[in-house]
Motif scaffolding. Sequence first.
Motif, PDB file in Angstrom:
ATOM      1  N   GLY A 238     -77.124  24.455 147.779  1.00 51.25           N
ATOM      2  CA  GLY A 238     -75.864  25.174 147.693  1.00 51.25           C
ATOM      3  C   GLY A 238     -75.928  26.370 146.782  1.00 51.25           C
ATOM      4  N   ILE A 239     -76.982  27.179 146.905  1.00 50.45           N
ATOM      5  CA  ILE A 239     -77.178  28.326 146.016  1.00 50.45           C
ATOM      6  C   ILE A 239     -76.397  29.529 146.540  1.00 50.45           C
ATOM      7  CG2 ILE A 239     -78.872  29.885 145.004  1.00 50.45           C
ATOM      8  CD1 ILE A 239     -80.952  27.675 145.312  1.00 50.45           C
ATOM      9  N   ARG A 240     -75.578  30.117 145.658  1.00 45.41           N
ATOM     10  CA  ARG A 240     -74.825  31.328 145.991  1.00 45.41           C
ATOM     11  C   ARG A 240     -75.012  32.355 144.886  1.00 45.41           C
ATOM     12  NH1 ARG A 240     -69.746  30.779 145.245  1.00 45.41           N
ATOM     13  NH2 ARG A 240     -69.630  28.658 144.390  1.00 45.41           N
ATOM     14  N   TYR A 241     -74.793  33.627 145.238  1.00 40.18           N
ATOM     15  CA  TYR A 241     -74.888  34.705 144.251  1.00 40.18           C
ATOM     16  C   TYR A 241     -73.639  35.573 144.301  1.00 40.18           C
ATOM     17  CZ  TYR A 241     -79.867  33.564 144.088  1.00 40.18           C
ATOM     18  OH  TYR A 241     -81.071  32.910 143.943  1.00 40.18           O
ATOM     19  N   ARG A 242     -73.208  36.000 143.124  1.00 38.25           N
ATOM     20  CA  ARG A 242     -72.120  36.970 143.011  1.00 38.25           C
ATOM     21  C   ARG A 242     -72.530  38.024 141.993  1.00 38.25           C
ATOM     22  NH1 ARG A 242     -66.313  34.213 142.529  1.00 38.25           N
ATOM     23  NH2 ARG A 242     -65.786  36.398 142.877  1.00 38.25           N
ATOM     24  N   ARG A 243     -72.028  39.245 142.188  1.00 37.79           N
ATOM     25  CA  ARG A 243     -72.426  40.356 141.326  1.00 37.79           C
ATOM     26  C   ARG A 243     -71.218  41.126 140.836  1.00 37.79           C
ATOM     27  NH1 ARG A 243     -76.501  39.577 144.879  1.00 37.79           N
ATOM     28  NH2 ARG A 243     -78.657  39.890 144.171  1.00 37.79           N
ATOM     29  N   GLY A 244     -71.378  41.709 139.654  1.00 32.46           N
ATOM     30  CA  GLY A 244     -70.351  42.565 139.085  1.00 32.46           C
ATOM     31  C   GLY A 244     -70.460  43.984 139.607  1.00 32.46           C
ATOM     32  N   THR A 245     -69.761  44.903 138.942  1.00 33.13           N
ATOM     33  CA  THR A 245     -69.687  46.284 139.425  1.00 33.13           C
ATOM     34  C   THR A 245     -70.010  47.283 138.308  1.00 33.13           C
ATOM     35  OG1 THR A 245     -67.298  46.308 138.980  1.00 33.13           O
ATOM     36  CG2 THR A 245     -67.994  45.740 141.209  1.00 33.13           C
ATOM     37  N   TYR A 246     -70.898  46.939 137.404  1.00 36.51           N
ATOM     38  CA  TYR A 246     -71.257  47.793 136.276  1.00 36.51           C
ATOM     39  C   TYR A 246     -72.704  48.269 136.445  1.00 36.51           C
ATOM     40  CZ  TYR A 246     -73.015  43.176 135.061  1.00 36.51           C
ATOM     41  OH  TYR A 246     -73.624  41.950 135.110  1.00 36.51           O
ATOM     42  N   GLU A 247     -73.147  49.132 135.569  1.00 36.41           N
ATOM     43  CA  GLU A 247     -74.512  49.636 135.646  1.00 36.41           C
ATOM     44  C   GLU A 247     -75.518  48.503 135.514  1.00 36.41           C
ATOM     45  OE1 GLU A 247     -77.357  53.119 133.664  1.00 36.41           O
ATOM     46  OE2 GLU A 247     -75.556  52.443 132.598  1.00 36.41           O
ATOM     47  N   LEU A 248     -76.438  48.440 136.449  1.00 39.97           N
ATOM     48  CA  LEU A 248     -77.500  47.441 136.551  1.00 39.97           C
ATOM     49  C   LEU A 248     -77.002  46.078 137.036  1.00 39.97           C
ATOM     50  CD1 LEU A 248     -80.378  48.425 135.895  1.00 39.97           C
ATOM     51  CD2 LEU A 248     -80.369  46.905 133.922  1.00 39.97           C
ATOM     52  N   ALA A 249     -75.766  46.009 137.500  1.00 36.52           N
ATOM     53  CA  ALA A 249     -75.229  44.732 137.976  1.00 36.52           C
ATOM     54  C   ALA A 249     -76.034  44.167 139.136  1.00 36.52           C
ATOM     55  CB  ALA A 249     -73.765  44.900 138.393  1.00 36.52           C
ATOM     56  N   GLU A 250     -76.656  45.047 139.930  1.00 37.68           N
ATOM     57  CA  GLU A 250     -77.455  44.567 141.061  1.00 37.68           C
ATOM     58  C   GLU A 250     -78.653  43.747 140.599  1.00 37.68           C
ATOM     59  OE1 GLU A 250     -79.279  48.459 139.806  1.00 37.68           O
ATOM     60  OE2 GLU A 250     -77.230  47.652 140.047  1.00 37.68           O
ATOM     61  N   ARG A 251     -79.070  43.936 139.346  1.00 36.58           N
ATOM     62  CA  ARG A 251     -80.184  43.159 138.801  1.00 36.58           C
ATOM     63  C   ARG A 251     -79.702  42.030 137.884  1.00 36.58           C
ATOM     64  NH1 ARG A 251     -84.743  47.635 137.075  1.00 36.58           N
ATOM     65  NH2 ARG A 251     -84.121  49.295 138.521  1.00 36.58           N
ATOM     66  N   CYS A 252     -78.401  41.854 137.797  1.00 31.28           N
ATOM     67  CA  CYS A 252     -77.822  40.826 136.924  1.00 31.28           C
ATOM     68  C   CYS A 252     -76.883  39.910 137.722  1.00 31.28           C
ATOM     69  CB  CYS A 252     -77.062  41.477 135.772  1.00 31.28           C
ATOM     70  SG  CYS A 252     -77.999  42.686 134.827  1.00 31.28           S
ATOM     71  N   PRO A 253     -77.378  39.301 138.803  1.00 31.60           N
ATOM     72  CA  PRO A 253     -76.500  38.459 139.609  1.00 31.60           C
ATOM     73  C   PRO A 253     -76.139  37.169 138.892  1.00 31.60           C
ATOM     74  CG  PRO A 253     -78.753  38.205 140.337  1.00 31.60           C
ATOM     75  CD  PRO A 253     -78.771  39.295 139.287  1.00 31.60           C
ATOM     76  N   ILE A 254     -74.978  36.653 139.210  1.00 30.72           N
ATOM     77  CA  ILE A 254     -74.590  35.316 138.752  1.00 30.72           C
ATOM     78  C   ILE A 254     -74.933  34.342 139.874  1.00 30.72           C
ATOM     79  CG2 ILE A 254     -72.668  33.811 138.120  1.00 30.72           C
ATOM     80  CD1 ILE A 254     -71.337  36.225 136.839  1.00 30.72           C
ATOM     81  N   VAL A 255     -75.765  33.367 139.564  1.00 29.91           N
ATOM     82  CA  VAL A 255     -76.146  32.370 140.549  1.00 29.91           C
ATOM     83  C   VAL A 255     -75.324  31.114 140.321  1.00 29.91           C
ATOM     84  CG1 VAL A 255     -78.079  31.452 139.155  1.00 29.91           C
ATOM     85  CG2 VAL A 255     -78.049  31.119 141.630  1.00 29.91           C
ATOM     86  N   ILE A 256     -74.846  30.545 141.433  1.00 25.12           N
ATOM     87  CA  ILE A 256     -74.060  29.313 141.394  1.00 25.12           C
ATOM     88  C   ILE A 256     -74.853  28.233 142.125  1.00 25.12           C
ATOM     89  CG2 ILE A 256     -71.913  28.180 142.071  1.00 25.12           C
ATOM     90  CD1 ILE A 256     -71.905  31.937 141.909  1.00 25.12           C
ATOM     91  N   LEU A 257     -75.162  27.169 141.416  1.00 26.96           N
ATOM     92  CA  LEU A 257     -75.859  26.022 141.982  1.00 26.96           C
ATOM     93  C   LEU A 257     -74.851  24.884 142.099  1.00 26.96           C
ATOM     94  CD1 LEU A 257     -79.068  26.128 139.735  1.00 26.96           C
ATOM     95  CD2 LEU A 257     -78.637  27.358 141.854  1.00 26.96           C
ATOM     96  N   GLU A 258     -74.547  24.511 143.314  1.00 25.35           N
ATOM     97  CA  GLU A 258     -73.535  23.475 143.523  1.00 25.35           C
ATOM     98  C   GLU A 258     -74.014  22.096 143.120  1.00 25.35           C
ATOM     99  OE1 GLU A 258     -70.539  24.039 144.104  1.00 25.35           O
ATOM    100  OE2 GLU A 258     -70.511  26.083 144.849  1.00 25.35           O
ATOM    101  N   SER A 259     -75.312  21.854 143.269  1.00 26.38           N
ATOM    102  CA  SER A 259     -75.845  20.556 142.831  1.00 26.38           C
ATOM    103  C   SER A 259     -77.352  20.633 142.746  1.00 26.38           C
ATOM    104  CB  SER A 259     -75.434  19.438 143.803  1.00 26.38           C
ATOM    105  OG  SER A 259     -75.945  19.678 145.100  1.00 26.38           O
ATOM    106  N   LEU A 260     -77.910  19.874 141.814  1.00 24.40           N
ATOM    107  CA  LEU A 260     -79.359  19.771 141.697  1.00 24.40           C
ATOM    108  C   LEU A 260     -79.871  18.668 142.593  1.00 24.40           C
ATOM    109  CD1 LEU A 260     -79.948  20.171 137.857  1.00 24.40           C
ATOM    110  CD2 LEU A 260     -80.061  21.915 139.622  1.00 24.40           C
ATOM    111  N   ARG A 261     -81.098  18.861 143.076  1.00 26.46           N
ATOM    112  CA  ARG A 261     -81.704  17.858 143.948  1.00 26.46           C
ATOM    113  C   ARG A 261     -82.036  16.593 143.151  1.00 26.46           C
ATOM    114  NH1 ARG A 261     -83.162  20.138 148.799  1.00 26.46           N
ATOM    115  NH2 ARG A 261     -83.413  22.419 148.810  1.00 26.46           N
ATOM    116  N   LYS A 262     -81.848  15.490 143.796  1.00 22.64           N
ATOM    117  CA  LYS A 262     -82.198  14.210 143.180  1.00 22.64           C
ATOM    118  C   LYS A 262     -83.707  13.999 143.200  1.00 22.64           C
ATOM    119  CE  LYS A 262     -78.012  12.953 142.253  1.00 22.64           C
ATOM    120  NZ  LYS A 262     -77.580  12.840 140.855  1.00 22.64           N
TER     121      LYS A 262
END
Length: 262
Positions: A238-262
């Motif tokens: 369940g990996i997703r990425y979201r990004r801001g709108t500031y300088e270098l934001a394209e290289r500073c994504p926020i990753v969301i992990l919905e769950s770790l594998r067992k």
Amino acid sequence: MHIFYHWHDYADHWNKLSPPLRPHATDIRVYAHELSPHAHTLLLGVTPEIAKLGLRGVAVDRNAQMIDKVWPQPMNWQVIQGHWLQLPLPKDSVQQVVGDGALTMLRFPQEYPLLLTELHRVLSPGGKIVLRLFTASDQDESVNDIRQALRSGRIKSFHALKWRLAMALAQARGGNVQVTELLETFNHAFADREDLMARTGWPALVFDTVDIYRNSAAILSFPRLPEVHALLAAHATGIRYRRGTYELAERCPIVILESLRK
């Protein structure tokens, strides 16, 4: 022999930092949207912008000076000095994890899986992880490329310049860079600081935030995003990425992990 790290000095210069080194308002909105104020939260580090979001839980940072000088002492939070790879927390004790640039403090690739394993231990089943990453460009970028970008006005802030240099160095070194080398490269590429300040309008005080790397043994990591994703995919779903709108934001994504594998 005493090994010097710059983190105790870093705390003194925290207020001189700005995005991308600190989270932007658009990053904070992502954190607020993705994290539940009702869940018991683990914060990796003492990022004030996250601490003030109205969350509750425990923050862990290995440096006492960062805790003393940067942590805003918000209600509903406990702060503990400790190492992220050996968290001083029991199994299944938190429901969500958040960190701003936390992976960059670890060596790639060796320590990334170690952190994910430790987060798996302390995170209750179904928990969520939200981390802002600092990743190198997918395209090779040289120091000369960065100099040209600065001359043409395509670099707007000192901290974006510093991070782009660090990322370029890391690209050629397996994803990691010693901060002393970053300082040496900066001093060589931009030897005339007075000229740099005159051309950019940057205040002299921001240069303190690179000078603190002198004699530090710290290593930072800036792998490319596909490299990070491949590693995360081996440990999480369940990996997703979201990004801001500031300088270098394209290289500073926020990753969301919905769950770790067992």
